[in-house]
Design an enzyme around this catalytic site. Structure first.
Site, mmCIF file in Angstrom:
data_model
loop_
_atom_site.group_PDB
_atom_site.id
_atom_site.type_symbol
_atom_site.label_atom_id
_atom_site.label_comp_id
_atom_site.label_asym_id
_atom_site.label_seq_id
_atom_site.Cartn_x
_atom_site.Cartn_y
_atom_site.Cartn_z
ATOM 1 C CG MET A 154 -1.934 1.184 0.876
ATOM 2 S SD MET A 154 -2.859 0.462 -0.340
ATOM 3 C CE MET A 154 -3.407 2.615 -0.986
ATOM 4 C CG HIS A 166 6.067 10.522 -5.727
ATOM 5 N ND1 HIS A 166 6.592 9.952 -4.466
ATOM 6 C CD2 HIS A 166 5.380 11.019 -6.211
ATOM 7 C CE1 HIS A 166 6.122 11.054 -4.087
ATOM 8 N NE2 HIS A 166 4.951 11.426 -4.386
ATOM 9 N NE ARG A 192 10.601 13.309 -1.330
ATOM 10 C CZ ARG A 192 9.282 13.361 -1.313
ATOM 11 N NH1 ARG A 192 9.207 11.886 -1.430
ATOM 12 N NH2 ARG A 192 8.967 14.242 -1.361
#
Length: 238
Positions: free
Chosen positions: A13, A20, A137
């Site tokens: 999850m 992203h 990231r």
């Protein structure tokens, strides 16, 4: 609150690992990423219908992993694992202006307003322009420590993930990495991920048993912790 059942549920999850990389893939898939932008493009508000559909299909693949796991291990607790559309509604509720689809929810969520793609500044003929920052990231963490992990579990479970693979293949190209090769996680950079295959797991049973995902203890611990918190809240201050 909806506590996670166990760390496996948390892993599957992991919303950032889906959000992203997929939104980035959807936005740049038909663009020349070497052509600079005049200003940083909007991340969520810039998503198109294709991206919304891709997010939904990848979430469907994750839920297929859940179905296969529960079929094989009926006592497994994965109640906290939902479709991303349900996660959006649970997380943002009335902050979403149009709840028709993932596409409309992304573009009308007040919490996402103004957020842009990660970019890096470049100078072009004395003017500041912007190029995608594929060392952010969203790529260096959410792919090898997130989506690749889910893909690895899918591989052990025998679940096909064509939509997830589309995103991974594009992202690894942007990163200059190699994780997924010929439909398997066996690329030269797999050692830098947290995929089960990086640790030598070849069967689903070994992965589940070694990580104690079939034990009741973690779930019982969560239930006891929640019960304890509820008791503290209901007890009047002395």
């Amino acid at each position: 609150l909806d506590p996670a059942d166990n760390f496996l549920a948390v892993t599957l999850m992991n919303i950032n690992s889906v959000w992203h990389p997929t939104i980035s893939y959807g936005f740049y898939r038909n663009r020349d990423v070497t052509v600079p932008f005049d200003e940083p493009p909007l991340f969520y508000y810039g998503a198109d219908e294709y991206t919304g559909e891709k997010l939904s299909k990848i979430s469907d693949e994750v839920l297929e992993i859940k179905r296969v796991l529960l079929e094989k291990y009926p006592s497994l607790h994965l109640h906290s694992l939902h479709h991303v559309s349900e996660w959006m509604l649970r997380s943002y509720g009335d902050d979403i202006g149009d709840k028709t689809s993932i596409y409309t929810m992304l573009r009308t969520n007040k919490g996402y307003r103004g957020l842009t793609h990660p970019m890096r500044e470049v100078q072009v003929e004395g003017q500041t322009k912007y190029l995608p920052n594929f060392r952010y990231r969203y790529f260096t963490e959410d792919l090898p420590m997130g989506l690749i992990v889910t893909r690895g579990i899918a591989e052990l479970a025998g679940v096909k993930t064509p939509h997830m693979d589309d995103v991974i293949l594009w992202c690894q190209e942007m990163l200059g990495k190699e994780y997924l090769v010929d439909g398997e996680l066996k690329g030269k950079d797999l050692e830098y991920t947290r995929a089960p295959q990086r640790y030598g797991f070849k069967t689903l049973d070994a992965f589940m048993e070694t990580n104690h995902y079939l034990d009741d203890a973690p779930t019982k611990a969560v239930e006891n912790h929640v019960s304890s918190l509820a008791t503290k809240v209901e007890t009047p201050a002395q």
